[in-house]
Design a protein around this motif. Sequence first.
Motif, PDB file in Angstrom:
ATOM      1  N   PHE A 179      78.463 163.953  50.811  1.00  0.00           N
ATOM      2  CA  PHE A 179      78.057 162.597  50.597  1.00  0.00           C
ATOM      3  C   PHE A 179      78.005 161.990  52.071  1.00  0.00           C
ATOM      4  N   ILE A 180      78.810 162.093  52.958  1.00  0.00           N
ATOM      5  CA  ILE A 180      78.737 161.595  54.302  1.00  0.00           C
ATOM      6  C   ILE A 180      77.709 161.808  54.972  1.00  0.00           C
ATOM      7  N   VAL A 181      77.100 163.074  55.137  1.00  0.00           N
ATOM      8  CA  VAL A 181      75.944 163.475  55.788  1.00  0.00           C
ATOM      9  C   VAL A 181      74.646 162.895  54.951  1.00  0.00           C
ATOM     10  N   ALA A 182      74.499 162.677  53.724  1.00  0.00           N
ATOM     11  CA  ALA A 182      73.440 162.250  53.059  1.00  0.00           C
ATOM     12  C   ALA A 182      73.396 160.789  53.289  1.00  0.00           C
ATOM     13  N   LEU A 183      74.704 160.066  53.466  1.00  0.00           N
ATOM     14  CA  LEU A 183      74.635 158.727  53.791  1.00  0.00           C
ATOM     15  C   LEU A 183      74.062 158.257  55.037  1.00  0.00           C
ATOM     16  N   ALA A 184      73.874 159.082  55.975  1.00  0.00           N
ATOM     17  CA  ALA A 184      73.530 158.990  57.335  1.00  0.00           C
ATOM     18  C   ALA A 184      72.165 159.373  57.322  1.00  0.00           C
ATOM     19  N   ALA A 185      71.450 160.225  56.345  1.00  0.00           N
ATOM     20  CA  ALA A 185      70.131 160.877  56.254  1.00  0.00           C
ATOM     21  C   ALA A 185      69.188 160.154  55.690  1.00  0.00           C
ATOM     22  N   TRP A 186      69.475 159.421  54.613  1.00  0.00           N
ATOM     23  CA  TRP A 186      68.594 158.671  53.661  1.00  0.00           C
ATOM     24  C   TRP A 186      67.630 157.746  54.243  1.00  0.00           C
ATOM     25  N   LEU A 187      68.317 157.169  55.348  1.00  0.00           N
ATOM     26  CA  LEU A 187      67.732 155.852  55.915  1.00  0.00           C
ATOM     27  C   LEU A 187      66.156 156.225  56.490  1.00  0.00           C
ATOM     28  N   VAL A 188      65.887 157.378  57.128  1.00  0.00           N
ATOM     29  CA  VAL A 188      64.607 157.745  57.664  1.00  0.00           C
ATOM     30  C   VAL A 188      63.730 157.973  56.806  1.00  0.00           C
ATOM     31  N   PRO A 189      63.875 158.858  55.766  1.00  0.00           N
ATOM     32  CA  PRO A 189      62.780 158.974  54.865  1.00  0.00           C
ATOM     33  C   PRO A 189      62.355 157.761  54.081  1.00  0.00           C
ATOM     34  N   ALA A 190      63.449 156.735  53.898  1.00  0.00           N
ATOM     35  CA  ALA A 190      63.229 155.410  53.237  1.00  0.00           C
ATOM     36  C   ALA A 190      62.297 154.488  53.898  1.00  0.00           C
ATOM     37  N   ARG A 191      62.447 154.632  55.128  1.00  0.00           N
ATOM     38  CA  ARG A 191      61.400 153.721  56.145  1.00  0.00           C
ATOM     39  C   ARG A 191      60.169 154.564  55.930  1.00  0.00           C
ATOM     40  N   LEU A 192      59.975 155.706  56.377  1.00  0.00           N
ATOM     41  CA  LEU A 192      58.839 156.480  56.458  1.00  0.00           C
ATOM     42  C   LEU A 192      57.988 156.310  55.154  1.00  0.00           C
ATOM     43  N   ILE A 193      58.671 156.456  53.971  1.00  0.00           N
ATOM     44  CA  ILE A 193      58.019 156.299  52.771  1.00  0.00           C
ATOM     45  C   ILE A 193      57.369 155.021  52.242  1.00  0.00           C
ATOM     46  N   ARG A 194      58.297 153.988  52.727  1.00  0.00           N
ATOM     47  CA  ARG A 194      57.891 152.472  52.562  1.00  0.00           C
ATOM     48  C   ARG A 194      56.707 152.092  53.429  1.00  0.00           C
ATOM     49  N   GLY A 195      56.367 152.806  54.587  1.00  0.00           N
ATOM     50  CA  GLY A 195      55.073 152.761  55.309  1.00  0.00           C
ATOM     51  C   GLY A 195      53.980 153.358  54.433  1.00  0.00           C
ATOM     52  N   GLU A 196      54.360 154.543  53.928  1.00  0.00           N
ATOM     53  CA  GLU A 196      53.170 155.300  53.352  1.00  0.00           C
ATOM     54  C   GLU A 196      52.732 154.456  52.041  1.00  0.00           C
ATOM     55  N   THR A 197      53.964 153.933  51.399  1.00  0.00           N
ATOM     56  CA  THR A 197      53.266 153.008  50.134  1.00  0.00           C
ATOM     57  C   THR A 197      52.774 151.786  50.635  1.00  0.00           C
ATOM     58  N   LEU A 198      52.954 151.211  51.746  1.00  0.00           N
ATOM     59  CA  LEU A 198      52.264 149.954  51.994  1.00  0.00           C
ATOM     60  C   LEU A 198      50.869 150.389  52.130  1.00  0.00           C
ATOM     61  N   THR A 199      50.330 151.587  52.505  1.00  0.00           N
ATOM     62  CA  THR A 199      49.253 151.982  52.631  1.00  0.00           C
ATOM     63  C   THR A 199      48.483 152.377  51.278  1.00  0.00           C
ATOM     64  N   LEU A 200      49.141 153.269  50.801  1.00  0.00           N
ATOM     65  CA  LEU A 200      48.652 153.784  49.386  1.00  0.00           C
ATOM     66  C   LEU A 200      48.360 152.753  48.366  1.00  0.00           C
ATOM     67  N   ARG A 201      49.320 151.733  48.281  1.00  0.00           N
ATOM     68  CA  ARG A 201      49.003 150.661  47.187  1.00  0.00           C
ATOM     69  C   ARG A 201      47.729 150.182  47.226  1.00  0.00           C
ATOM     70  N   THR A 202      47.108 150.244  48.162  1.00  0.00           N
ATOM     71  CA  THR A 202      45.936 149.436  48.416  1.00  0.00           C
ATOM     72  C   THR A 202      44.958 150.273  48.171  1.00  0.00           C
ATOM     73  N   ARG A 203      44.961 151.532  47.778  1.00  0.00           N
ATOM     74  CA  ARG A 203      43.898 152.460  47.259  1.00  0.00           C
ATOM     75  C   ARG A 203      43.373 152.067  46.006  1.00  0.00           C
ATOM     76  N   GLU A 204      42.092 152.498  45.849  1.00  0.00           N
ATOM     77  CA  GLU A 204      41.125 152.340  44.832  1.00  0.00           C
ATOM     78  C   GLU A 204      42.113 152.741  43.453  1.00  0.00           C
TER      79      GLU A 204
END
Length: 325
Positions: free
Chosen positions: A189-214
């Motif tokens: 739990f401790i290691v996961a608590l520190a690790a989830w932040l990076v994928p959250a920001r990366l996928i948020r950036g990907e989503t901002l691009t993908l949500r405008t696709r046709e």
Amino acid sequence: MIPIKGELPDKDTIGPETPGMSAEIVVPGVEVTEAGEAGGIGGLGSVIWRVFAENKLALISIGVIVLMLLFCFVGPHLYVTPQANFVVTSVGQVLAHPSAQHLLGTDPNGYDTVGRLMVGGATALEIALLAAGIATVFGVFFGAVSGYAGGAVDAVMMRIVDTVLSVPTLFLLIVIAAILHTSFWLIVFIVALAAWLVPARLIRGETLTLRTREYVQAVRAMGGGGGRIVVRHIIPNAVGTIIVNATFQIADAIGLLAALGFLGFGVPPPGTSWGQMLSDGISYAQEGAWWLIYPAGICIILITVSFNYIGDALRDAFEVRLQRR
């Protein structure tokens, strides 16, 4: 007669005497690239593998990881020692030098060092894989929901991420480990608590691009809900970023676990980890007990570097511009 896409035209339909018409034949499941090469349904996978295989260090890293997995999980069944089975029946000679009986000597408690390496490696890999998996799954959904929702929801969710990121990671984990009684699942739990932040920001950036696709706009126009769009369309189209980041997450988790173990916040005995073995070995460095330091340190370096090389190769393989080169 003009052939419909997906059908093979008659040989008399298109010919050199037919002006203004292309002789290109469109076949289902086959994509023709700019260079005129055709790829089947599995073409994308073959392209990804070809680009990945160009990185020889990544191929070597796969071999290193496979050998490390065999060493940690199969080795205890072949090289049987009491601590490898977490059952302490007796202790041998304390700080014994490497010999035929103990290939890498013994530690201050008389445990065989090779057996401790197997136990520590299995613990490190189990914690790293579990923590990376939990962090990746949670971070992906958190970032995807944040990016797709936008507005105030996105702002609040990202402020949570920024707040946690502003706190020194190692300091936060040490405080949690010191307050709570350390156990296997607490460290996960401790290691996961520190690790989830990076994928959250990366996928948020990907989503901002993908949500405008046709295709996303089309699903929304047909009445598709936000949950369906996120799960069925946005996350699958960000799978390249997810896989690459998950590989780096495993390497980071192993390094973070080693740091926690070195500082005395590792798994409770009779378990151990490579970081804890390093911490114990430092106390006997002046006595020349090199077998307590170098083997564990080399294992940490090999496994983390291997996962990083694989992550680099996967990042290149999923890069669209490199797929078309």
